[in-house]
Motif scaffolding. Structure first.
Motif, PDB file in Angstrom:
ATOM      1  N   GLN A 119     -11.836  -9.578   9.756  1.00 15.95           N
ATOM      2  CA  GLN A 119     -11.835  -8.126   9.828  1.00 15.95           C
ATOM      3  C   GLN A 119     -10.422  -7.572  10.015  1.00 15.95           C
ATOM      4  N   ARG A 131      -5.204  -4.871   4.838  1.00 15.79           N
ATOM      5  CA  ARG A 131      -5.199  -4.644   3.390  1.00 15.79           C
ATOM      6  C   ARG A 131      -5.730  -3.246   3.046  1.00 15.79           C
ATOM      7  N   ALA A 132      -6.737  -2.773   3.786  1.00 12.54           N
ATOM      8  CA  ALA A 132      -7.270  -1.433   3.528  1.00 12.54           C
ATOM      9  C   ALA A 132      -6.233  -0.358   3.810  1.00 12.54           C
ATOM     10  N   GLU A 133      -5.462  -0.537   4.878  1.00 13.39           N
ATOM     11  CA  GLU A 133      -4.419   0.439   5.194  1.00 13.39           C
ATOM     12  C   GLU A 133      -3.360   0.480   4.107  1.00 13.39           C
ATOM     13  N   GLN A 134      -3.003  -0.702   3.593  1.00 13.72           N
ATOM     14  CA  GLN A 134      -2.028  -0.747   2.509  1.00 13.72           C
ATOM     15  C   GLN A 134      -2.579  -0.065   1.244  1.00 13.72           C
ATOM     16  N   ALA A 135      -3.844  -0.322   0.932  1.00 14.62           N
ATOM     17  CA  ALA A 135      -4.451   0.311  -0.242  1.00 14.62           C
ATOM     18  C   ALA A 135      -4.544   1.822  -0.068  1.00 14.62           C
ATOM     19  N   ARG A 136      -4.840   2.285   1.169  1.00 19.70           N
ATOM     20  CA  ARG A 136      -4.928   3.716   1.420  1.00 19.70           C
ATOM     21  C   ARG A 136      -3.579   4.393   1.178  1.00 19.70           C
ATOM     22  N   LEU A 186      -8.731  -7.726   6.650  1.00 19.47           N
ATOM     23  CA  LEU A 186      -9.235  -6.687   5.758  1.00 19.47           C
ATOM     24  C   LEU A 186      -8.729  -5.313   6.157  1.00 19.47           C
ATOM     25  N   ALA A 187      -8.604  -5.048   7.461  1.00 16.73           N
ATOM     26  CA  ALA A 187      -8.110  -3.746   7.911  1.00 16.73           C
ATOM     27  C   ALA A 187      -6.674  -3.519   7.461  1.00 16.73           C
TER      28      ALA A 187
END
Length: 782
Positions: free
Chosen positions: A356, A362-367, A359-360
């Motif tokens: 998790q 990577r999600a921040e980078q994608a955002r 994934l968090a």
């Protein structure tokens, strides 16, 4: 297991054992549905039977009585109208004006026609009147000439038979779907017993009936049948003796059942009872449901405890063998499975936490990347909006410039065209006539440029309306091949069209204009090889194509060739290669008709222009073949014309040309000047031509209305009126077309003036054209 309850009671002592067995045996859905259905059906039967028995007979009798009263009232109203009609016509027949007209026919224009014209309506009923002599020949009428009230030839034949009988007569006639009362009064005076003349009058039967559901019947035929769900009340009419033989009766139809009266009080009563019934059903169903869902509520409390405190080995209580018991057993099996999953979850908790976190991140980078992309997209959108606004302003400025330039050019060009045409007529065979021909050729080239600009403006203004009809595509192909084969051969190019028998629904003039412009474009840019015109079927469309072996179009220019004045290989603006407006007109006409035009081309190889027509236009009835008749030069005849134009050269040239055609012409520079000239002329003009733009902000529409008003006050009919304009602004074109007058766009040639003079004498002088004839024909011409 729970302990059994005593016989005849429940644990709480409120439900008998028999009812408890009914509520606790079988499946839950069937038990609940049966109990609710029995309650609802019982209440509906009791309420519906009681209300129907109390009200149905009383309302039926009251409804029939109301219908009969309405029929009697409508009959009395119709009798009053008939008495008024017969009395008025009889008194009119005895009037001295008609007697005077029989011996003084020369004065009928002065007093007889206005006198009869005052009887267009009698008691608000439209009436057609014809006053005849003793042989049945019409002397005058009241001006009712429009169908269907117009007097038919068969009516006059019947009148002559009535005059021969020498007595008043009446009959009912039918024209189309409308029935009329046709009657005649004889003009018999003291000096003779035979009729000196007759007065024929005609009235629609529908206008004699004031009730919307009633109709007037007569004894000459069986009455129409009454619909199955309707009732009819027939009342004989008491009419004057002249109409007694017609057997007139009034029939009023109404619904057989008193729907409106029933609903006026039954619906509220049914609504109140239905609310009470629903309330009873809700309370009963709620009580039954509470008993039936006791085990479900226990499961709900158990699930809430597990969700709040976690699973600690709890179990659901199982009662009986119905669906709720099966659900409790399944719930217990689920709890066992949850216990196994919980143990496995604890072992994987540490691994899941690590995943998790990854994934968090990577999600921040994608955002962040998505936010940056959105910002870039917003900047691009704003730049595109600004570019669109700049382009729209530039297009509007271009349109206004072309309109102003076209108007300013058309004024002197119009004066040159008119003066040149007048000079050509007066020179005749003079040696200088060849110079006039050269001037006319130059004027013709300039007029083609101005007409093309006018075509673009009309399409932008939305004043061109397609006239859809059956069109033979093969006829258009054959006509174009016959017209362009020799022109192509002069350039060393072979032109051929592929024969076809396709027929489609389209505007023939607009479709031919599109194909003609494509062929013209191909002929201009093809110096050798061939040009082929044909069509083929494709899924969803009929495809018309023009192939050529010309110079071709580079790929970077394919999107811009449909813009106005855009030409690729004509930097010197050679008039032989067109004006750069043909493909722009093709694009606008295709969009107007719902077609799609596109092009495929290879430089130095040739081009193929394609027009896709949706298959919804196919098939169609075969169009009539045959070439149109050759246009004949009109004969203007002799008449008087009034020209209103503030430009002295245009005014002088148009006046000279009209006079050369044998007409008498007067000219004015404003509406006030025109009214002054009319006061000095005893005879009204046959034709009035007014420029759209006059001095001091006035318009030709205002001048035409002022002339019509002045002539109407003097008792003259409105002359033929034409608006002459050189304005090509879309809003000006729309205003002129909406006025209802005939519109001609400058410059106009001598042939058009001759046609205009001829039309003004052959057509009825209505002054305005009908709304369906406002479609401008300039866009349809080659």
């Amino acid at each position: 297991m729970s302990e059994p309850t005593p016989t005849g009671s429940t644990p709480d002592g409120t439900i008998p054992r028999a009812a408890q067995r009914m509520l606790t045996s079988g499946r839950l859905a069937r038990r609940f549905a049966m109990v609710s259905l029995m309650l609802g059906v019982l209440i509906a039967i009791l309420i519906g039977a009681s209300l129907y028995l109390v009200s149905s007979r009383h309302l039926a009798r009251q409804h029939h009585a109301n219908v009969e009263a309405n029929a009697s009232l409508a009959a009395r109203q119709t009798e009053g109208l008939l008495n008024t009609l017969v009395t008025t016509v009889r008194e009119l027949a005895e009037n001295s004006v008609l007697a005077t007209a029989l011996v003084d026919s020369a004065g009928k224009e002065t007093y007889l026609i206005p006198f009869l014209g005052s009887f267009n309506h009698i008691a608000s009923m439209p009436v057609a009147l014809v006053f005849t002599d003793f042989e049945g020949e019409p002397v005058a009428d009241n001006g009712r000439h429009a169908a269907p009230l117009a007097i038919a030839p068969a009516d006059m034949v019947w009148l002559r038979a009535a005059i021969a009988a020498g007595k008043p007569a009446a009959r009912v006639v039918q024209q189309g779907d409308t029935k009329f009362l046709l009657a005649a009064e004889m003009l018999i005076y003291s000096r003779t017993t035979s009729p000196e003349g007759a007065l024929l009058y005609k009235v629609p039967l529908d206008s004699l009936v004031l009730h919307p559901e009633a109709e007037l019947l007569h004894g000459s035929g069986p009455p129409p049948p009454v619909p199955a769900d309707m009732m009819a009340v027939t009342v004989p009419l008491t009419v004057p003796e002249r109409l007694a033989k017609l057997g007139l009766k009034l029939r009023l139809e109404a619904p057989e059942t008193p729907t409106t009266a029933l609903l006026s009080w039954m619906l509220p009563a049914y609504g109140l009872v239905a609310v009470l019934a629903l309330l009873a059903i809700y309370i009963g169903s709620r009580a039954v449901g509470n008993h039936m869902t006791r085990s479900l509520r226990e499961l709900e409390r158990l699930a809430g405890a597990i969700a709040t405190d976690g699973f600690t080995g709890q179990r659901a209580r199982v009662r009986g063998n119905d669906e709720v018991s099966a659900l409790a057993r399944g719930f217990n099996a689920m709890l066992d499975h949850i216990a196994a999953i919980q143990r496995e979850r604890e072992m994987r908790a540490a691994e899941e936490i690590t995943i998790q976190r990854t994934l968090a991140e990577r999600a921040e980078q994608a955002r962040a990347e998505a936010e940056s992309a959105r910002n870039e997209e917003e900047r691009s959108r704003q730049e595109a909006v600004m570019a669109l606004m700049v382009a729209e302003r530039a297009n509007a400025a271009k349109t206004h410039f072309l309109a102003a330039a076209s108007h300013d050019l058309r004024q002197p060009v119009q004066s040159l065209v008119l003066l040149t045409s007048a000079l050509a007529i007066r020179l005749g065979d003079h040696p200088a006539a060849s110079l006039v021909g050269s001037i006319e050729a130059s004027m013709d080239a300039l007029c083609r440029l101005l007409d093309a600009i006018l075509d673009i403006s009309k399409l932008d203004a939305g004043t061109v309306s397609p006239n859809i009809q059956a069109v033979s595509l093969g006829t258009i192909f054959a006509r174009l091949e016959g017209e362009y084969r020799l022109r192509a051969a002069e350039k060393g190019v072979a032109f051929r069209s592929v024969p076809t028998n396709v027929t489609l629904n389209a505007d023939p003039a607009l479709l031919e204009r599109i194909i003609r412009n494509l062929v013209e474009n191909a002929l201009r840019y093809t110096d050798h090889g061939r040009i082929l015109l044909g069509c083929r079927h494709r899924p969803g469309a009929l495809r018309i194509q023009v192939h050529d072996t010309g110079i071709g179009i580079p790929p970077e220019h394919l999107e811009r060739i449909f813009h106005e004045f855009y030409q690729i290989s004509n930097p010197t603006r050679d008039r032989g290669k067109g004006l750069g407006l043909g493909l722009a007109i093709v694009d606008r006409l295709a969009r107007l008709l719902g077609y799609r035009v596109h092009v495929a081309s290879r430089p130095n190889k040739g081009s193929c222009f394609t027009l896709d027509i949706p298959t919804s236009a196919l098939p169609a009835v075969a169009a009539a073949s045959g070439a149109p008749d050759a246009e004949q030069a009109p004969e203007p005849g002799r008449g008087t014309a009034l020209v209103i134009d503030d430009d002295p050269l245009v005014r002088e040239g148009l006046t000279l040309l009209i006079e050369d055609f044998g007409w008498r012409a007067t000219a004015a520079d404003s509406a006030a000047d025109a009214l002054r000239l009319l006061r000095d002329q005893p005879r009204p003009p046959d034709l009035v031509i007014a420029d759209y733009r006059l001095e001091a902000g006035a318009t030709g529409l205002e001048a035409l209305r002022a002339v019509e008003t002045a002539l109407r006050e003097r008792g003259f009919p409105a002359p033929a009126s034409v608006v002459l304009t050189g304005d090509t602004a879309p809003e000006r074109i729309a205003d002129a077309e909406a006025s209802g007058y005939r519109i001609l766009h400058k410059p106009i040639a001598a042939k058009e003036v001759a046609q205009l003079l001829s039309d003004s004498l052959t057509d009825a002088p209505t002054g305005r054209q009908e709304a369906g004839d406002r479609r401008n024909s300039t866009i349809l011409q080659d």
